[in-house]
Scaffold this active site. Structure first.
Site, PDB file in Angstrom:
ATOM      1  N   GLN A  79      -1.507 -10.527  -4.923  1.00 10.52           N
ATOM      2  CA  GLN A  79      -1.134  -9.126  -4.174  1.00 10.52           C
ATOM      3  C   GLN A  79      -2.265  -9.124  -3.001  1.00 10.52           C
ATOM      4  O   GLN A  79      -3.065  -8.665  -3.214  1.00 10.52           O
ATOM      5  CB  GLN A  79      -0.582  -8.508  -4.419  1.00 10.52           C
ATOM      6  N   LYS A 122       9.141  -7.362  -6.243  1.00 11.70           N
ATOM      7  CA  LYS A 122       8.780  -9.062  -5.778  1.00 11.70           C
ATOM      8  C   LYS A 122       9.096  -9.022  -7.405  1.00 11.70           C
ATOM      9  O   LYS A 122       9.775 -10.080  -7.886  1.00 11.70           O
ATOM     10  CB  LYS A 122       7.061  -8.992  -5.540  1.00 11.70           C
ATOM     11  N   ASP A 163       2.413 -17.794  -0.732  1.00 11.31           N
ATOM     12  CA  ASP A 163       2.426 -16.873   0.593  1.00 11.31           C
ATOM     13  C   ASP A 163       2.161 -17.944   1.215  1.00 11.31           C
ATOM     14  O   ASP A 163       2.528 -17.436   3.278  1.00 11.31           O
ATOM     15  CB  ASP A 163       1.597 -15.936   0.254  1.00 11.31           C
TER      16      ASP A 163
END
Ligand code: NDP
Length: 285
Positions: A97, A53, A120
């Site tokens: 994460q 990422k 997200d």
């Protein structure tokens, strides 16, 4: 019939080029979109995801900052970090994460992220907005699927769509996006009776189960579009999806694994971070 492959890798590359141009345009106005990535513990898979990422951000000109914590970090310490990032004017997007270690309440942490920085799309308010079809951040994987469909000129409106899987990160938001796009949506899961009877009705079949080659040819309607979200590592090291290779003889179009949905997920994280930067400054299209 042999299905045409939907080349997610090429489409993601093209999207990343477009994103880079838009980031560049923002940079010329003195704005550098910035993503904060929070990583807890030493899980090797999570470390790889975060590295990918961060590298993808750098490639398109998005600045990233990494915040790493040991696996035994307290929830208070994590929440304090999120609070600081929420209040940091330079930070546009915040990504935690997953998975977090078992002693940390994931929901508590995700809900702490400011909705405007929730790239997200896992915050309950973002999910609620998705349910209502309002502006929000779309979770990256189903967002990537919608982009693939758009790129391929596949219009979900009026289609019979079946989503197999009902997770919060893939199946449920996928079903909502397709519903909002005008498809007639069925969501199947592990408690569904006669799964094949449902999947065989699908013009558009999206599979997010996490079981190698779970969907076989006789479960698919001839001519269907099949999107295989699954990523499964076999004991021999091969990577396969949730859809068996034989389905290519039945479907009209299908995503390969690897090289289908996977590359789109990171591209959509970049898209969401750019959108967050634009929205926070009132310059979103
Ligand atoms: P989850 O394990 O959270 O969800 C799996 C879903 O599949 C559940 O809803 C489960 O039903 C359903 N399911 C399990 N067994 C069956 C069955 N026998 N029949 C019908 N449904 C079943 O997985 P995720 O949604 O997180 O991920 C799914 C797959 O997608 C995985 O392979 C994952 O690696 C991959 N993935 C890929 C991404 C990408 O970028 N391409 C990103 C995210 C995930 P129930 O709810 O009843 O238990």
């Amino acid at each position: 019939m042999t299905a045409e492959l939907i080349d997610g890798k090429a489409i993601a590359q093209a999207l990343r080029r477009r994103i880079a141009e838009r980031v560049h345009a923002l940079q010329e106005r003195g704005v550098v979109p910035t993503l904060a990535v929070v990583l807890v513990g030493e899980d090797p898979a999570s470390q790889v995801y975060v590295r990918n990422k961060v590298a993808a951000c750098a490639e398109v000109g998005i600045r990233s900052r990494k915040y790493e914590f040991p696996a035994d970090v307290t929830v208070e310490r994590l929440l304090a970090c999120i609070d600081a990032l929420n209040g940091d004017a330079e930070v546009d997007g915040i990504l935690v994460q997953l998975p977090l270690p078992p002693h940390i309440d994931e929901t508590l942490v995700l809900e702490r992220i400011a909705v405007a920085k929730d790239v997200d799309g896992f915050h309950a308010e973002n999910v609620g907005r998705l349910v209502q079809g309002r502006e929000c951040f779309w979770p990256c994987t189903p967002h990537g699927v919608m982009q693939l469909l758009a790129w391929e000129g596949i219009e979900p409106q009026g289609m019979d769509a079946v989503v197999v899987g009902r997770s919060n990160i893939v199946g449920k938001p996928m079903a909502l996006m397709l519903l909002n796009a005008g498809a007639t949506v069925t969501v199947a899961h592990s408690r569904t009776r006669e799964l094949a009877a449902h999947t065989r009705r699908a013009d558009l079949l999206v599979v997010a189960v996490g079981k190698p080659e779970f969907i076989t040819a006789e479960m698919v309607k001839p001519g269907a579009v099949v999107i295989d979200v699954g990523i499964n590592r076999l004991p021999d090291g091969r990577l396969v999806g949730d859809v068996a290779a034989e389905v290519r003889e039945v479907a009209s179009r299908i995503t390969p694994v690897p090289g289908g949905v996977g590359p789109m997920t990171i591209a959509m994280l970049l898209e969401n971070t750019l959108l967050a930067a634009q929205r926070r400054r009132g310059t979103a299209p």
